[in-house]
Scaffold this active site. Structure first.
Site, PDB file in Angstrom:
ATOM      1  N   ALA A   5       0.840  -1.204   0.000  1.00 50.39           N
ATOM      2  CA  ALA A   5       0.000   0.000   0.000  1.00 50.39           C
ATOM      3  C   ALA A   5       0.875   1.255   0.000  1.00 50.39           C
ATOM      4  O   ALA A   5       1.125   1.855  -1.053  1.00 50.39           O
ATOM      5  CB  ALA A   5      -0.933  -0.036   1.191  1.00 50.39           C
ATOM      6  N   ARG A   6       1.352   1.642   1.166  1.00 49.33           N
ATOM      7  CA  ARG A   6       2.238   2.805   1.263  1.00 49.33           C
ATOM      8  C   ARG A   6       3.263   2.557   2.368  1.00 49.33           C
ATOM      9  O   ARG A   6       2.911   2.051   3.454  1.00 49.33           O
ATOM     10  CB  ARG A   6       1.432   4.072   1.615  1.00 49.33           C
ATOM     11  CG  ARG A   6       0.707   4.698   0.444  1.00 49.33           C
ATOM     12  CD  ARG A   6       1.677   5.232  -0.610  1.00 49.33           C
ATOM     13  NE  ARG A   6       1.009   5.852  -1.748  1.00 49.33           N
ATOM     14  CZ  ARG A   6       0.684   5.226  -2.894  1.00 49.33           C
ATOM     15  NH1 ARG A   6       0.977   3.934  -3.039  1.00 49.33           N
ATOM     16  NH2 ARG A   6       0.110   5.878  -3.880  1.00 49.33           N
TER      17      ARG A   6
ATOM     18  N   GLU B 240      10.642   6.215  -0.501  1.00 42.78           N
ATOM     19  CA  GLU B 240      11.133   5.547  -1.702  1.00 42.78           C
ATOM     20  C   GLU B 240      11.460   6.561  -2.800  1.00 42.78           C
ATOM     21  O   GLU B 240      10.819   7.609  -2.856  1.00 42.78           O
ATOM     22  CB  GLU B 240      10.116   4.500  -2.210  1.00 42.78           C
ATOM     23  CG  GLU B 240       8.763   5.060  -2.565  1.00 42.78           C
ATOM     24  CD  GLU B 240       7.731   3.971  -2.864  1.00 42.78           C
ATOM     25  OE1 GLU B 240       7.643   2.987  -2.107  1.00 42.78           O
ATOM     26  OE2 GLU B 240       7.020   4.148  -3.865  1.00 42.78           O
TER      27      GLU B 240
ATOM     28  N   HIS C 299       8.346  -1.165  -5.737  1.00 45.04           N
ATOM     29  CA  HIS C 299       7.030  -0.565  -6.040  1.00 45.04           C
ATOM     30  C   HIS C 299       6.547  -0.889  -7.463  1.00 45.04           C
ATOM     31  O   HIS C 299       6.391   0.014  -8.290  1.00 45.04           O
ATOM     32  CB  HIS C 299       7.057   0.958  -5.805  1.00 45.04           C
ATOM     33  CG  HIS C 299       5.675   1.535  -5.626  1.00 45.04           C
ATOM     34  ND1 HIS C 299       5.425   2.689  -4.927  1.00 45.04           N
ATOM     35  CD2 HIS C 299       4.460   1.113  -6.063  1.00 45.04           C
ATOM     36  CE1 HIS C 299       4.139   2.959  -4.941  1.00 45.04           C
ATOM     37  NE2 HIS C 299       3.524   2.013  -5.639  1.00 45.04           N
TER      38      HIS C 299
ATOM     39  N   GLY D 216       3.648  -2.626  -7.933  1.00 50.33           N
ATOM     40  CA  GLY D 216       2.251  -3.068  -7.772  1.00 50.33           C
ATOM     41  C   GLY D 216       1.411  -2.945  -9.026  1.00 50.33           C
ATOM     42  O   GLY D 216       0.671  -3.862  -9.391  1.00 50.33           O
TER      43      GLY D 216
HETATM   44  C1  8YV Z   1       1.924   3.778  -9.103  1.00 45.20           C
HETATM   45  C2  8YV Z   1       0.555   3.560  -6.887  1.00 45.20           C
HETATM   46  O1  8YV Z   1       3.019   3.068  -9.589  1.00 45.20           O
HETATM   47  O2  8YV Z   1      -1.447   4.123  -8.016  1.00 45.20           O
HETATM   48  C3  8YV Z   1      -0.797   4.174  -6.978  1.00 45.20           C
HETATM   49  O3  8YV Z   1      -1.253   4.744  -5.965  1.00 45.20           O
HETATM   50  O4  8YV Z   1       1.089   3.482  -5.838  1.00 45.20           O
HETATM   51  C4  8YV Z   1       1.291   2.958  -8.034  1.00 45.20           C
HETATM   52  O5  8YV Z   1       0.488   2.026  -8.654  1.00 45.20           O
HETATM   53  C5  8YV Z   1       2.396   5.162  -8.942  1.00 45.20           C
HETATM   54  O6  8YV Z   1       2.045   5.858  -7.831  1.00 45.20           O
HETATM   55  C6  8YV Z   1       2.076   5.873 -10.228  1.00 45.20           C
HETATM   56  O7  8YV Z   1       1.969   7.234 -10.145  1.00 45.20           O
END
Ligand code: 8YV
Length: 323
Positions: A241-242, A271, A289, A291
């Site tokens: 998540a974060r 990060e 990261h 995801g």
């Molecule tokens: C992205 C993410 O890679 O969508 C989100 O909130 O954390 C990730 O999937 C990233 O932030 C793209 O801007």
């Protein structure tokens, strides 16, 4: 014919997304894809005469940046579901519309959660290293033993779209699902998952704990020393998540002491500058990261962000407005 709105795009995006945005907008791209700080965001918005900004999680729109943005910028679309990099209260106060990209990355992120869960449980990082380093020797019954996943209890902290998708996948591993969320889900969505209004009551039931909540002031350092103590000995913590949800000092201490068997992490505080101590821990499965990193999902995120911008410029309410 009316002029196309000017769209400042802070990062390079997949080719199909850029093809659509350069077709429909007077697009100003960040050719070198370099990270932009506060001054770059402000100067570029002013110099481009941007009506809108399409940004990513890598740019921070603090209250200060939002206040200093030129008045021509009316809408900020983020290529992400999370919007903890944007001060939405400051945006609302200034009348700046903000949109995000929910739904389209649910499956990819839930897949990555299972990857982290399985990777951490089965020490995939160590096993792979043995092969790559040419150290695969004689078989031994006690080598590279992991934690069994099948039939174990999984606690999901944050049962939104992604948490629910994780639960669906985990049921395929016969896991018993527990969850804690601000609101209880209706029975047809809950599908037998056990609800804990108080997350502290859930933690003792978590052989595996998956973090799937948004990053916010409320969730900051949810995983701290006191709460790790409530987990069963030998539990596994997974975070896609974060990074802000985890107190790194507490997690690293618990991984070193053996209180926790392992952790699977795709996200980190600060990060890409993660706490370097993670790199030397053998019981952590680490990803940078990724995801949402599939081409289908990244295209989906770009198209969703553009759908929101198109709606707003056509005088309609954007579907995913968060400010
Ligand atoms: C992205 C993410 O890679 O969508 C989100 O909130 O954390 C990730 O999937 C990233 O932030 C793209 O801007």
């Amino acid at each position: 014919m009316t002029e196309k709105p000017t769209l400042l795009v802070t990062r390079r995006l997949p080719p199909d997304v850029e093809a659509r945005l350069t077709r429909d907008y007077r697009a100003v791209l960040n050719d070198g894809d370099a990270a932009w700080g506060a001054d770059d965001l402000i100067n570029m918005s002013r110099d481009a005469g941007a009506d809108a900004i399409l940004t990513c999680g890598t740019e921070r729109f603090t209250a200060d940046v939002i206040e200093r943005l030129p008045g021509n910028v009316k809408i900020l679309a983020t290529f992400s579901v999370g919007y903890d990099h944007i001060d939405v209260a400051a945006a609302s106060a200034r009348g700046l519309v903000v949109t995000n990209t929910p739904d389209v990355l649910t499956n990819a992120t839930a897949d990555t959660t299972m990857l982290c869960l399985l990777g951490a449980a089965r020490q995939a990082q160590n096993a792979e290293r043995v092969l790559r380093q040419g150290r695969w020797g004689r078989w031994a019954s006690m080598d590279m033993l992991g934690v069994e996943v099948t039939g174990k209890r999984l606690g999901i902290y944050g049962m939104g779209r992604i948490g629910q998708a994780v639960a669906r996948r985990a049921r395929g591993f016969d896991m018993e699902i527990h969850y804690s969320n601000r609101n209880r889900l209706p029975p047809e969505t809950e599908q037998g998952a056990i609800y804990h209004a108080d997350p502290h009551k859930m933690l003792p039931h978590c052989d595996f704990l998956s973090i799937n909540c948004p990053g916010s002031v409320e969730t900051r350092h949810f995983v701290n020393e006191r709460r790790i103590e409530l987990l069963p000995d030998g539990a596994v913590v997974v975070n896609t998540a974060r990074g802000s949800v985890i107190d790194d000092d507490a997690l690293i201490q618990a991984l070193q002491s053996g209180k926790l068997a392992a952790a699977g992490l795709d996200v980190f505080a600060g990060e890409p500058n993660l706490d370097k101590r993670y790199l030397s821990l053998s019981n952590v499965f680490l990803l940078p990261h990724i995801g949402s990193a599939t081409i289908e999902t990244r295209n989906g995120m770009g198209f969703r962000a553009l759908d929101n911008l198109d709606a707003w410029f056509a005088g309609r309410e954007p579907h995913d407005r968060v400010a």
